[in-house]
Design a protein around this motif. Structure first.
Motif, PDB file in Angstrom:
ATOM      1  N   GLY A   1       0.788  -1.227   0.000  1.00 29.99           N
ATOM      2  CA  GLY A   1       0.000   0.000   0.000  1.00 29.99           C
ATOM      3  C   GLY A   1       0.818   1.273   0.000  1.00 29.99           C
ATOM      4  O   GLY A   1       0.266   2.364  -0.094  1.00 29.99           O
ATOM      5  N   TYR A   2       2.134   1.158   0.083  1.00 30.50           N
ATOM      6  CA  TYR A   2       3.006   2.330   0.093  1.00 30.50           C
ATOM      7  C   TYR A   2       3.780   2.432  -1.215  1.00 30.50           C
ATOM      8  O   TYR A   2       4.021   1.427  -1.896  1.00 30.50           O
ATOM      9  N   VAL A   3       4.203   3.654  -1.538  1.00 30.61           N
ATOM     10  CA  VAL A   3       5.057   3.911  -2.694  1.00 30.61           C
ATOM     11  C   VAL A   3       6.158   4.879  -2.268  1.00 30.61           C
ATOM     12  O   VAL A   3       6.041   5.561  -1.251  1.00 30.61           O
ATOM     13  N   LEU A   4       7.216   4.934  -3.056  1.00 31.50           N
ATOM     14  CA  LEU A   4       8.311   5.864  -2.809  1.00 31.50           C
ATOM     15  C   LEU A   4       8.153   7.039  -3.771  1.00 31.50           C
ATOM     16  O   LEU A   4       7.995   6.840  -4.976  1.00 31.50           O
ATOM     17  N   THR A   5       8.184   8.262  -3.223  1.00 27.53           N
ATOM     18  CA  THR A   5       7.883   9.442  -4.031  1.00 27.53           C
ATOM     19  C   THR A   5       8.999  10.488  -4.037  1.00 27.53           C
ATOM     20  O   THR A   5       8.881  11.490  -4.723  1.00 27.53           O
ATOM     21  N   GLY A   6      10.038  10.296  -3.271  1.00 25.33           N
ATOM     22  CA  GLY A   6      11.145  11.238  -3.233  1.00 25.33           C
ATOM     23  C   GLY A   6      12.435  10.530  -2.912  1.00 25.33           C
ATOM     24  O   GLY A   6      12.432   9.429  -2.357  1.00 25.33           O
ATOM     25  N   HIS A   7      13.559  11.150  -3.267  1.00 23.88           N
ATOM     26  CA  HIS A   7      14.861  10.524  -3.044  1.00 23.88           C
ATOM     27  C   HIS A   7      15.907  11.586  -2.747  1.00 23.88           C
ATOM     28  O   HIS A   7      15.920  12.644  -3.376  1.00 23.88           O
ATOM     29  N   ILE A   8      16.775  11.283  -1.784  1.00 25.90           N
ATOM     30  CA  ILE A   8      17.965  12.076  -1.498  1.00 25.90           C
ATOM     31  C   ILE A   8      19.119  11.089  -1.384  1.00 25.90           C
ATOM     32  O   ILE A   8      19.037  10.113  -0.635  1.00 25.90           O
TER      33      ILE A   8
ATOM     34  N   GLY B   1      13.645  13.532  -6.699  1.00 23.22           N
ATOM     35  CA  GLY B   1      15.011  14.013  -6.551  1.00 23.22           C
ATOM     36  C   GLY B   1      15.790  14.023  -7.848  1.00 23.22           C
ATOM     37  O   GLY B   1      17.001  13.845  -7.848  1.00 23.22           O
ATOM     38  N   GLY B   2      15.093  14.213  -8.972  1.00 28.08           N
ATOM     39  CA  GLY B   2      15.745  14.252 -10.277  1.00 28.08           C
ATOM     40  C   GLY B   2      15.875  12.903 -10.958  1.00 28.08           C
ATOM     41  O   GLY B   2      16.389  12.809 -12.071  1.00 28.08           O
TER      42      GLY B   2
ATOM     43  N   TRP C   1      14.647   7.457   0.920  1.00 25.81           N
ATOM     44  CA  TRP C   1      13.479   7.547   0.043  1.00 25.81           C
ATOM     45  C   TRP C   1      12.297   8.034   0.861  1.00 25.81           C
ATOM     46  O   TRP C   1      12.156   7.649   2.025  1.00 25.81           O
ATOM     47  N   PHE C   2      11.435   8.868   0.246  1.00 21.19           N
ATOM     48  CA  PHE C   2      10.242   9.345   0.924  1.00 21.19           C
ATOM     49  C   PHE C   2       9.106   8.381   0.617  1.00 21.19           C
ATOM     50  O   PHE C   2       8.794   8.108  -0.543  1.00 21.19           O
ATOM     51  N   GLN C   3       8.502   7.852   1.654  1.00 22.42           N
ATOM     52  CA  GLN C   3       7.464   6.824   1.550  1.00 22.42           C
ATOM     53  C   GLN C   3       6.103   7.431   1.873  1.00 22.42           C
ATOM     54  O   GLN C   3       5.949   8.114   2.882  1.00 22.42           O
TER      55      GLN C   3
END
Length: 133
Positions: A74-81, A123-124, A91-93
């Motif tokens: 039910g979760y996804v990753l939407t950002g990265h640093i 994050g590009g 990763w932003f979850q």
């Protein structure tokens, strides 16, 4: 959960200390990660034996998780640093929902599909727009 190691235990073979899983616990990197938990911090020196350690927390919406952390259902990753979490990356979850952009390689949850790509997301790394199936 494996939370420590005694190098001289068991007649020099080494021994592991185990505790029941709980929210917000440091564990040795050799420990399994139970369903519903994610890795939120990392240390290269721990477990009394210079073994990497992970800080486990229950998964929640809007949480930064270490690279290599499981992605709960039910979760996804939407950002990265690329830095963070002991320089292994974070990763932003988030809970999956229509309208978020998911990072490349993230499993698409049941009931969703992806559409347009936006190169500036995650994050590009680029991201795919999540829509209802």
């Amino acid at each position: 959960m494996i939370t420590s190691r005694a190098a001289n235990g068991c007649n020099g073979a080494g021994a592991w200390y185990m505790q029941p899983v709980q929210d917000r616990i440091w564990v040795c990197a050799t420990s399994p990660i139970p369903a519903g938990y994610v890795i939120t911090l990392h240390s290269a020196n721990g477990c009394n034996s210079n073994i990497d350690t992970w800080f486990l927390e229950l998964a929640r919406d809007g949480q930064w998780v270490c690279a290599g952390s499981p992605i709960p259902t039910g979760y996804v990753l939407t950002g990265h640093i690329s830095t963070g979490c002991g320089n292994i990356g974070v990763w932003f979850q988030q809970l999956a929902r229509v309208g978020v952009y998911i990072c490349p390689g993230v499993p698409i949850p049941a009931g969703y599909r992806t559409d347009a790509c936006n190169a500036s997301m995650c994050g590009g790394l680029g991201g795919w727009l999540l829509l209802s199936a």
